[in-house]
Design an enzyme around this catalytic site. Structure first.
Site, PDB file in Angstrom:
ATOM      1  N   TYR A 283     109.239  56.444 124.954  1.00 52.36           N
ATOM      2  CA  TYR A 283     108.103  55.637 124.475  1.00 52.36           C
ATOM      3  C   TYR A 283     108.017  55.606 122.942  1.00 52.36           C
ATOM      4  O   TYR A 283     108.556  56.460 122.278  1.00 52.36           O
ATOM      5  CB  TYR A 283     106.772  56.023 125.133  1.00 52.36           C
ATOM      6  CG  TYR A 283     106.324  57.477 125.149  1.00 52.36           C
ATOM      7  CD1 TYR A 283     106.341  58.289 124.031  1.00 52.36           C
ATOM      8  CD2 TYR A 283     105.810  58.016 126.329  1.00 52.36           C
ATOM      9  CE1 TYR A 283     105.878  59.588 124.070  1.00 52.36           C
ATOM     10  CE2 TYR A 283     105.345  59.331 126.385  1.00 52.36           C
ATOM     11  CZ  TYR A 283     105.379  60.100 125.255  1.00 52.36           C
ATOM     12  OH  TYR A 283     104.912  61.386 125.302  1.00 52.36           O
ATOM     13  N   GLU A 284     107.390  54.585 122.437  1.00 53.32           N
ATOM     14  CA  GLU A 284     107.293  54.343 120.982  1.00 53.32           C
ATOM     15  C   GLU A 284     108.671  54.147 120.351  1.00 53.32           C
ATOM     16  O   GLU A 284     108.868  54.457 119.172  1.00 53.32           O
ATOM     17  CB  GLU A 284     106.540  55.470 120.268  1.00 53.32           C
ATOM     18  CG  GLU A 284     105.234  55.902 120.883  1.00 53.32           C
ATOM     19  CD  GLU A 284     104.206  54.783 120.989  1.00 53.32           C
ATOM     20  OE1 GLU A 284     104.408  53.711 120.391  1.00 53.32           O
ATOM     21  OE2 GLU A 284     103.200  54.985 121.705  1.00 53.32           O
ATOM     22  N   GLY A 285     109.600  53.612 121.125  1.00 54.93           N
ATOM     23  CA  GLY A 285     110.949  53.361 120.600  1.00 54.93           C
ATOM     24  C   GLY A 285     111.904  54.451 121.036  1.00 54.93           C
ATOM     25  O   GLY A 285     111.734  55.610 120.649  1.00 54.93           O
TER      26      GLY A 285
END
Lengths: 591, 591
Positions: free
Chosen positions: B436-438
């Site tokens: 998550y978040e890249g």
């Protein structure tokens, strides 16, 4: 989405490689196992693994085993699959025909086992137990014991369990306290608590034979005072039929993070002083018997690591070829994630480890077969190499199995974190693999002290000579010459490390203990590089002959990938080993 | 067994280090935040984390969130903890007093956040959302919007959610299709489906403000046509009170392998064409706004990795000091596993990563504070370094968080595989952190292309100069001189790698894409080595002064451990980067 397809082509390739390198089929005992027979067995096993076992895998995970009214209930489908598995004769594949097995060599059983492990590890864990305990009986059992137990075990009528661990005796079996009191009539009264007993209880068979480690009253302390007993759940009548309860009680099953389909039991023996067992082999020699099974189990653990990797690779490859996300780095157009070089890197990191480790696993199996039939001198050398490679294979393949499961989830992205895709189960199922049958640290200690220091590095030096020979062949190759120097310099670094281990007077015990795992990891990578380089050399010849060029070109590319991506870790691992005493000895946790 | 104890002493040490190295408190804006104030805040936060949040962590895992009748029900204790958390003012710790916050600097908020993340990540995930969305409003919101939303958000009366991901737009946000149709009265009609919305629905607050990315009718394709909208679950009346439903429907929650206490929702906006939102900032500039939040979130992810490591270390250390198994390698006597060098190696591998990464995380927070108050030239340099370190910190700390969770389980042995000990939860909870978040791959691409290639390596070269300065100080040190050469040669290898990235005409795009992760991993290790070396130098001075010598001697030992155990991986990682195109480009998966 397909769950698992046995990778028959890769398996055949690596099996052929192992057969050629060992020359095992030159021995009369194995001359009959021709390619046709091997192909037929692998095909059949593949069908069973893909069609019957793999579809049950997520049911086992979701339902898990239940413990109700003192009994273990296996997941839906387990009973039917067990019946099919045993009726098809898979249980006795590599066990003697005399007792109902099929007497196939281990080199065939190894790829077959890999299929079971990949398809449904939670289900199949009973199988390695039957295999291993049968071998114990074949080695150490009396004729009467063989007659009593082997046929029903191999037919699948009875299951077996291995009862080693106690709350205070896990890695350190020498501390176990379960008692065995001789009754003067050949029977022993068994009393004690065991935990972590895989398939210690279940509803698949009419009886379960527990192979229990226990101490007789006058036994010496520690691991030299442990004896092995066969303790049936239900007593066995003179005619071989199943009688009354033998005071063996399952007291619960573990709530594990993975392998939900495999019941992990706590067992209480002799709560009512009515649990009887019979001695297998001699008193106080139980651990030696267990080590036969343990070595077998360690190889199986290594194959589990390969199996997790293979499933992960198949699932991740399929997903990467269906999932569109981001843009192609060359064209800027929307693309499948399979076209992102970082995803290719992850896929190949799994595939190269799987192929290298699988090759090692098949090679070991063929060496075991050969060592049992060849002349004494060669047999001794083979046994030394098998002994050397067993902890390396167990330690490295299981650690990498965990990493590969993680990489699989990473390729799935957010969908990998969601249980429905099934790849999170891979991670959970794989997690015990580096722990059971001896933790990674224990494998490293076995490697450093028993397998390298004790024989003064002879077996490892011989291995490095074989690796150097492959490096020399690489150097003469047209397309693979650039890899030669990497392989031979890694081998040279490993040779230098041997010196630090075998010089017993000057060896730094702290270093050897703290640096064992990095050392083992480096050796595991070197062995994979050796196997992959050898495979690439064969592939190069095939390409020159125009024989299935695309497939073989990929094998060369895979080897190049491994050399660029993993081989640099060998030097790093050995540097770590060289410096392993730094910091470890000075840090104080008691402050 | 204690669940978590905020490591206040280590936190204070590393916070002091960050304050000294940045000199942030020399600025008038931060002069008031003296040691006493910092100590008081950290103490209070520690009490809340240890006493209130940590005990709920396994309840959240076991119960999970439920989805019933279209509503999400959080685990037992969540509501009470939320109320306590918000009432104690923790939500607005680093948000402006003007809107009910406490206006503390990020350098204090960072260790405080770490405590929340360690104690109960599943619970606290709402907090980073409120923090990040508040900053978006502060940057891009109109005065009216700030007035409408900020106070109830910061007081905890309303929660927020970030609605980015769609089934076909995860990493690639440019592909999203949710529509926003202007209604001529300042309102937009929102219509679309979003997935993976953390705390997208729950029972903790009377309203939830969704920050939704969507496209207006004439928006350009791709990421330049995305706008940001505030979409409340319930409409907000003119007086600020909560009105009728805004046609925002939760359609389900994910069945995840970890973070069970945090509801991950699918949300349908505008099923009945009655979902209205208001534009935040300008049309088509939504992604820019989101990046503010994203950078914040990435730092938070990195701290999660630190947090997982810290909890794992505490649990594993405690277990290793209670569990007797095996014999001491020096005396042969039964011993605690804490005395096995291999266990010490594992414990120190966690502790050294935690200390190195934590130091980096605190340093970044202090740099952010400083960059917002110092002169323009220095601010620019600081911002470049923050931009450089953000993907490194996110990418490396999250990957290592996963490895550290695995190591924790390994130290627990078989007990680690059993859910009741709670360490398997660590592994499961940590698994999304690299996604998550890249994903890690996206962090690497951000690093290589945007943070190194785009500025021609200026920020990285400046960082290496600082690292070389520490190496020079090591060389002059009495006890640490042996580490100097390792640090400076690793720095030199990194400098050489810059050349391959910034020479745009000759850069091998395949190499940069395939080798980004190994490059980033090497840089992450180098940064940790830099921090630990700097800390050891300070510790050496303290030891010389007789100031808490035992603690500081351990810090020196920890640094030596990291240099022997992890620093060799820098060279290996850069070799891999140099050769990363090999094999990746030639392998064909379509055969």
């Amino acid at each position: 989405m397909s769950l698992y397809q046995a990778p028959l082509k890769d398996m055949q390739l690596l099996l052929q490689h192992a057969l050629e390198r060992t020359g095992v089929r030159d021995l009369p005992a194995f001359a009959d196992f021709d390619d046709e027979l091997i192909g037929a067995v692998l095909d059949e096993a593949g069908k069973f693994a893909n069609g019957e076992l793999a579809p049950l895998n997520s049911i086992g995970d979701t339902q898990g085993c239940r413990f109700e009214d003192g009994k273990v209930i296996t997941p839906d489908g387990w009973k039917e699959a067990y019946q099919q598995f045993t009726e098809s004769g898979w249980t006795g594949l590599a066990l003697p025909e005399e007792f109902g097995g099929q007497s196939l060599p281990k080199f065939i059983a190894q790829p077959v086992n890999e299929m079971w492990l990949s398809a449904n590890l939670g289900f199949i864990m009973f199988h390695a137990l039957t295999q291993g305990c049968s071998e114990i009986l074949l080695h150490f059992g009396s004729e009467e014991q063989k007659a009593r137990y082997l046929e029903p075990m191999i037919s699948g009528q009875w299951a077996v369990a291995m009862a080693l661990t106690e709350p205070n005796a896990g890695s350190d079996l020498g501390s176990l306290t379960t008692k065995a009191i001789p009754q003067g009539d050949g029977r022993y009264l068994i009393k004690g608590q065991k935990i972590f007993i895989t398939y210690g209880d279940h509803d698949l068979t009419e009886n379960i034979i527990h192979f229990v480690l226990a101490r007789t009253p006058d036994a010496p302390a520690g691991s030299r005072g442990i004896s092995l007993f066969a303790v049936p759940k239900y007593r066995i009548e003179a005619d071989g039929s199943v009688g009354e309860s033998n005071d063996v009680a399952c007291t619960g099953i573990e709530h594990k993070t993975g392998l939900h389909g495999s019941p992990t039991c706590s067992i209480s023996y002799g709560d009512n002083d009515a649990c009887y067992g019979e001695l297998i082999g001699e008193e106080n020699r139980g651990l030696m018997a267990m080590f036969i099974l343990m070595n077998e189990a360690r190889l199986s653990c290594g194959m589990q690591g390969v199996g997790f990797g293979e499933v992960g690779f198949q699932r991740a490859l399929e997903y990467s070829q269906e999932r569109t996300q981001g843009s192609d780095y060359r064209t800027g157009e929307r693309t499948l994630i399979a076209n992102h070089p970082d995803v290719v890197r992850m896929l190949l990191s799994i595939r190269s480890e799987v192929m290298g480790l699988r090759s090692l696993g098949y090679l070991i199996a063929a060496m075991i077969d050969k060592s049992e039939q060849c002349d004494a001198e060669e047999s001794q050398a083979l046994k030394a190499r098998i002994a050397l490679l067993t902890p390396v294979f167990k330690g490295c393949a299981t650690e990498r199995g965990n990493l590969m499961a993680g990489t699989t989830i990473q390729i799935f992205g957010g969908m990998g974190f969601v249980e429905e895709t099934g790849v999170a189960q891979l991670m959970r199922d794989a997690r015990a693999n580096t722990i059971y049958e001896g933790t990674t640290g224990i494998q490293a200690r076995d490697l450093v002290f028993r397998k390298v220091q004790l024989d003064k590095g002879a077996a490892l030096t011989a291995l490095l000579e074989d690796i150097d020979a492959v490096a020399a062949r690489l150097a003469e190759s047209e397309s693979l010459a650039t890899l030669a120097e990497q392989l031979s310099s890694a081998s040279a670094l490993m040779r230098a490390a041997i010196g630090q281990i075998i010089d017993k007077d000057n060896a730094d015990l702290l270093q050897l203990n703290a640096g064992g795992v990095p050392f083992m990891d480096a050796l595991g990578t070197l062995c994979c590089a050796w196997q992959l380089a050898d495979i690439a050399l064969t592939a190069e010849a095939k390409i020159a002959q125009g024989d299935d060029s695309d497939y073989h070109t990929n094998l060369v590319a895979l080897t190049e990938f491994y050399f660029s991506y993993s081989v640099p870790n060998i030097e790093a691992g050995l540097k770590t080993f060289n410096q392993a005493h730094q910091g470890v000895g000075r840090y104080r946790f008691d402050l």
